[in-house]
Motif scaffolding. Sequence first.
Motif, PDB file in Angstrom:
ATOM      1  N   SER A  15       8.977   1.040   2.895  1.00 25.56           N
ATOM      2  CA  SER A  15       7.898   0.245   3.484  1.00 25.56           C
ATOM      3  C   SER A  15       7.491   0.787   4.850  1.00 25.56           C
ATOM      4  CB  SER A  15       8.332  -1.214   3.630  1.00 25.56           C
ATOM      5  OG  SER A  15       9.290  -1.333   4.673  1.00 25.56           O
ATOM      6  N   VAL A  16       6.348   0.315   5.313  1.00 24.97           N
ATOM      7  CA  VAL A  16       5.851   0.693   6.639  1.00 24.97           C
ATOM      8  C   VAL A  16       6.868   0.312   7.707  1.00 24.97           C
ATOM      9  CG1 VAL A  16       4.124   0.099   8.382  1.00 24.97           C
ATOM     10  CG2 VAL A  16       3.402   0.628   6.042  1.00 24.97           C
ATOM     11  N   MET A  17       7.376  -0.932   7.664  1.00 27.34           N
ATOM     12  CA  MET A  17       8.296  -1.369   8.729  1.00 27.34           C
ATOM     13  C   MET A  17       9.631  -0.628   8.651  1.00 27.34           C
ATOM     14  SD  MET A  17       9.170  -5.286   7.631  1.00 27.34           S
ATOM     15  CE  MET A  17      10.131  -5.716   6.176  1.00 27.34           C
ATOM     16  N   ASP A  18      10.062  -0.237   7.440  1.00 29.82           N
ATOM     17  CA  ASP A  18      11.264   0.599   7.327  1.00 29.82           C
ATOM     18  C   ASP A  18      11.060   1.917   8.056  1.00 29.82           C
ATOM     19  OD1 ASP A  18      13.201  -0.862   5.873  1.00 29.82           O
ATOM     20  OD2 ASP A  18      12.044  -0.591   4.040  1.00 29.82           O
ATOM     21  N   ASN A  19       9.872   2.509   7.904  1.00 30.30           N
ATOM     22  CA  ASN A  19       9.590   3.778   8.567  1.00 30.30           C
ATOM     23  C   ASN A  19       9.544   3.635  10.091  1.00 30.30           C
ATOM     24  OD1 ASN A  19       8.627   6.413   6.906  1.00 30.30           O
ATOM     25  ND2 ASN A  19       8.454   4.568   5.654  1.00 30.30           N
ATOM     26  N   VAL A  20       9.037   2.509  10.567  1.00 31.06           N
ATOM     27  CA  VAL A  20       8.951   2.300  12.014  1.00 31.06           C
ATOM     28  C   VAL A  20      10.340   2.148  12.627  1.00 31.06           C
ATOM     29  CG1 VAL A  20       8.150   0.722  13.829  1.00 31.06           C
ATOM     30  CG2 VAL A  20       6.624   1.330  11.934  1.00 31.06           C
ATOM     31  N   TRP A  21      11.256   1.450  11.925  1.00 29.08           N
ATOM     32  CA  TRP A  21      12.559   1.107  12.509  1.00 29.08           C
ATOM     33  C   TRP A  21      13.719   1.871  11.890  1.00 29.08           C
ATOM     34  CZ3 TRP A  21      11.699  -1.352  16.815  1.00 29.08           C
ATOM     35  CH2 TRP A  21      10.551  -2.149  16.927  1.00 29.08           C
ATOM     36  N   SER A  38      -0.534  -5.401  16.258  1.00 24.80           N
ATOM     37  CA  SER A  38      -1.532  -6.261  16.895  1.00 24.80           C
ATOM     38  C   SER A  38      -1.938  -5.698  18.256  1.00 24.80           C
ATOM     39  CB  SER A  38      -0.972  -7.679  17.053  1.00 24.80           C
ATOM     40  OG  SER A  38      -1.895  -8.502  17.714  1.00 24.80           O
ATOM     41  N   THR A  39      -0.946  -5.245  19.025  1.00 19.94           N
ATOM     42  CA  THR A  39      -1.218  -4.654  20.337  1.00 19.94           C
ATOM     43  C   THR A  39      -2.113  -3.420  20.216  1.00 19.94           C
ATOM     44  OG1 THR A  39       0.928  -5.410  21.159  1.00 19.94           O
ATOM     45  CG2 THR A  39      -0.144  -3.639  22.390  1.00 19.94           C
ATOM     46  N   LEU A  40      -1.885  -2.659  19.136  1.00 23.31           N
ATOM     47  CA  LEU A  40      -2.635  -1.417  18.949  1.00 23.31           C
ATOM     48  C   LEU A  40      -3.931  -1.609  18.161  1.00 23.31           C
ATOM     49  CD1 LEU A  40       0.331   0.990  18.061  1.00 23.31           C
ATOM     50  CD2 LEU A  40      -0.713   0.578  20.288  1.00 23.31           C
ATOM     51  N   GLY A  41      -4.161  -2.833  17.677  1.00 23.28           N
ATOM     52  CA  GLY A  41      -5.370  -3.104  16.913  1.00 23.28           C
ATOM     53  C   GLY A  41      -5.341  -2.517  15.521  1.00 23.28           C
ATOM     54  N   LEU A  42      -4.142  -2.417  14.920  1.00 18.21           N
ATOM     55  CA  LEU A  42      -4.004  -1.835  13.584  1.00 18.21           C
ATOM     56  C   LEU A  42      -3.892  -2.924  12.534  1.00 18.21           C
ATOM     57  CD1 LEU A  42      -1.396   1.015  14.288  1.00 18.21           C
ATOM     58  CD2 LEU A  42      -3.887   1.082  14.476  1.00 18.21           C
ATOM     59  N   ASN A  43      -4.608  -2.745  11.424  1.00 19.28           N
ATOM     60  CA  ASN A  43      -4.568  -3.710  10.327  1.00 19.28           C
ATOM     61  C   ASN A  43      -3.852  -3.075   9.131  1.00 19.28           C
ATOM     62  OD1 ASN A  43      -5.034  -5.938   8.704  1.00 19.28           O
ATOM     63  ND2 ASN A  43      -7.094  -5.278   8.121  1.00 19.28           N
ATOM     64  N   VAL A  44      -2.519  -3.034   9.222  1.00 19.78           N
ATOM     65  CA  VAL A  44      -1.687  -2.459   8.162  1.00 19.78           C
ATOM     66  C   VAL A  44      -0.576  -3.453   7.848  1.00 19.78           C
ATOM     67  CG1 VAL A  44      -0.176  -0.545   7.497  1.00 19.78           C
ATOM     68  CG2 VAL A  44      -2.167  -0.103   8.948  1.00 19.78           C
ATOM     69  N   ASP A  45      -0.326  -3.689   6.572  1.00 19.50           N
ATOM     70  CA  ASP A  45       0.720  -4.608   6.143  1.00 19.50           C
ATOM     71  C   ASP A  45       2.095  -3.955   6.340  1.00 19.50           C
ATOM     72  OD1 ASP A  45       2.443  -6.380   4.931  1.00 19.50           O
ATOM     73  OD2 ASP A  45       1.571  -6.197   2.917  1.00 19.50           O
ATOM     74  N   PRO A  46       2.986  -4.544   7.160  1.00 19.50           N
ATOM     75  CA  PRO A  46       4.322  -3.954   7.378  1.00 19.50           C
ATOM     76  C   PRO A  46       5.124  -3.794   6.094  1.00 19.50           C
ATOM     77  CG  PRO A  46       3.869  -5.641   9.033  1.00 19.50           C
ATOM     78  CD  PRO A  46       2.777  -5.741   8.017  1.00 19.50           C
ATOM     79  N   GLN A  57      -4.052   6.043   7.740  1.00 23.23           N
ATOM     80  CA  GLN A  57      -3.187   4.887   7.982  1.00 23.23           C
ATOM     81  C   GLN A  57      -1.749   5.328   8.243  1.00 23.23           C
ATOM     82  OE1 GLN A  57      -4.169   2.773   4.304  1.00 23.23           O
ATOM     83  NE2 GLN A  57      -5.007   1.085   5.508  1.00 23.23           N
ATOM     84  N   ARG A  58      -1.301   6.310   7.503  1.00 22.03           N
ATOM     85  CA  ARG A  58       0.059   6.818   7.713  1.00 22.03           C
ATOM     86  C   ARG A  58       0.205   7.407   9.110  1.00 22.03           C
ATOM     87  NH1 ARG A  58       1.431  10.825   2.955  1.00 22.03           N
ATOM     88  NH2 ARG A  58       3.208  11.163   4.344  1.00 22.03           N
ATOM     89  N   GLN A  59      -0.850   8.072   9.577  1.00 21.43           N
ATOM     90  CA  GLN A  59      -0.808   8.651  10.911  1.00 21.43           C
ATOM     91  C   GLN A  59      -0.741   7.552  11.965  1.00 21.43           C
ATOM     92  OE1 GLN A  59      -3.923  11.528  11.530  1.00 21.43           O
ATOM     93  NE2 GLN A  59      -2.505  12.851  12.595  1.00 21.43           N
ATOM     94  N   MET A  60      -1.478   6.471  11.760  1.00 22.08           N
ATOM     95  CA  MET A  60      -1.442   5.352  12.692  1.00 22.08           C
ATOM     96  C   MET A  60      -0.048   4.700  12.721  1.00 22.08           C
ATOM     97  SD  MET A  60      -4.158   5.023  14.440  1.00 22.08           S
ATOM     98  CE  MET A  60      -5.912   5.367  14.508  1.00 22.08           C
ATOM     99  N   VAL A  61       0.634   4.670  11.570  1.00 19.74           N
ATOM    100  CA  VAL A  61       2.004   4.142  11.524  1.00 19.74           C
ATOM    101  C   VAL A  61       2.919   4.999  12.401  1.00 19.74           C
ATOM    102  CG1 VAL A  61       4.023   3.784  10.033  1.00 19.74           C
ATOM    103  CG2 VAL A  61       1.755   3.038   9.276  1.00 19.74           C
ATOM    104  N   GLU A  62       2.742   6.317  12.351  1.00 20.81           N
ATOM    105  CA  GLU A  62       3.549   7.206  13.187  1.00 20.81           C
ATOM    106  C   GLU A  62       3.287   6.970  14.670  1.00 20.81           C
ATOM    107  OE1 GLU A  62       6.010  10.010  12.356  1.00 20.81           O
ATOM    108  OE2 GLU A  62       6.046   8.234  11.075  1.00 20.81           O
ATOM    109  N   ILE A  63       2.025   6.715  15.005  1.00 22.92           N
ATOM    110  CA  ILE A  63       1.681   6.424  16.396  1.00 22.92           C
ATOM    111  C   ILE A  63       2.356   5.124  16.835  1.00 22.92           C
ATOM    112  CG2 ILE A  63      -0.215   5.803  17.953  1.00 22.92           C
ATOM    113  CD1 ILE A  63      -1.982   7.708  16.186  1.00 22.92           C
ATOM    114  N   ALA A  64       2.327   4.106  15.958  1.00 24.16           N
ATOM    115  CA  ALA A  64       2.978   2.829  16.269  1.00 24.16           C
ATOM    116  C   ALA A  64       4.483   3.020  16.458  1.00 24.16           C
ATOM    117  CB  ALA A  64       2.706   1.821  15.150  1.00 24.16           C
TER     118      ALA A  64
END
Length: 499
Positions: free
Chosen positions: A96-102, A127-135, A146-153
């Motif tokens: 998942s997106v949140m798995d990749n972030v953490w 929310s802080t970055l203004g991204l609309n992606v489901d964690p 979108q994947r690139q924005m996840v990396e930025i987050a």
Amino acid sequence: MEKYILEMRNISKSFPGVKALDNARLLVRPGTVHSLMGENGAGKSTLMKCLFGIYHRDSGDIFLDKQPINFHSPKEALENGVAMVQQELNQATKMSVMDNVWLGRYPTVGPYILKNKMYNDTKAIFSTLGLNVDPNAIVSTLSVSQRQMVEIAKAVSYNAKVVVFDEPTSSLTDIEIEQLFKIINMLKEKGCGIVYISHKMDEILKISDDVTIMRDGKWVQTSPASELDMNKIIKAMVGRELSNRFPPKTNKPGEVMLEIKDLSSKYGNNAIKNVSFTVRKGEILGLAGLVGSGRSELLETIFGYRTKLHGDVILNGKYCRNRSTSESIKNGFALLTEERRATGIFGVLDITENTVIANLKKYKGIFGLNKNKMEDDTRTMIKTLSTKTPSTKTKIKSLSGGNQQKVIIGRWLLTNPDVLLLDEPTRGIDVGAKYEIYQLIINLANQGKTIIMCSSELPEIMGISDRIAVMSNYQLAGIIDNRPDLTQEEILKLAFKYM
């Protein structure tokens, strides 16, 4: 005395047969965007790998907030406040997106992962970055942007003191680029130092405070962005004036060579819909459109990488079913993919292996593969394409992006194709190497090759194409002759036709 949040001084690094860095330096002020520029092979990536502990520098010093550092891994760099958003994404795509972030630092209580906290913390960052992606979304279901924005987050989540952006806009739309610039300005306001690597001159001049230019592994100059323009940057990068961005067009299209009739693919909302056009022998057909318009999908369907629903691919009067990539190669087609690292190079293999891999049958003999012939052909391609590499035995992953691209082009030239499908052939490549690729494409057209070239950069499409086909929402919106008075607005109007 000037204060720097990151100091890299007198950094040198050698590999067998090549000195990649020669007393290079980079001094980044807090709360600024510092762009790092240079031709492919200038040493930018090697310098950053020395910062992140991927390479061990031979000599020189690195300071973060005046403290000497010597990271031994990217993980150690991240944990100490230095993050990197890479052009070539390296994510756990089945998670998942949140798995990749953490990943590697899950919030836990005892043996239990706090999923709710992970979800809420991810939502808060987005929310802080203004991204609309489901964690909870699986990364493989996201678009490249979108994947690139996840990396930025993820980089932001480390509260980094220094963030390196490596070609961050290569897969982003204009709207997404503006969003990225807002994020970068937010990081600046927090006092973060931004290292920005890009070959897009307009971006560099728009967002940078300072610009450092490298050439042949050496520091050339550092200047305020306000004192630079495109011509000054190019001259410093290549060591010479580059008055024309594009070579003169010398190819002369002949009779119709390729005919696409009512072509559709099988992939639901992302399916090509009833596309028809022709391309002539020796013609360069540009393929334009917004991100997500179906450009890459069209090339992949022609090449047999995507399953065809209906329609015909006719080459020189012969119907080509192209049910697989191997069948397409036999039929005289070649595809240079957009995602060079993911679907182009074989990183663990050397230059020779990457060059001949699409044409191995040519080298089979009674006693196995003819290694001498493989080496000879590889050396010919290196010379033909002016590829910078210490030897044919060098691992391709150690080359710069532009030189990797040249190796892949050489791979396809050895199959002697009639049709070359080029998807973003100059993505992430510097201005000098781009010119070489443009000249190569024109030379191939002069040899009678039929070429379809997809690009996100309209000036590039207009600079090299004979005609321009414009995709809109997976449909062909129209084909325009590349007239001297053609404007970008005319192309964009077609790009929005079915949106």
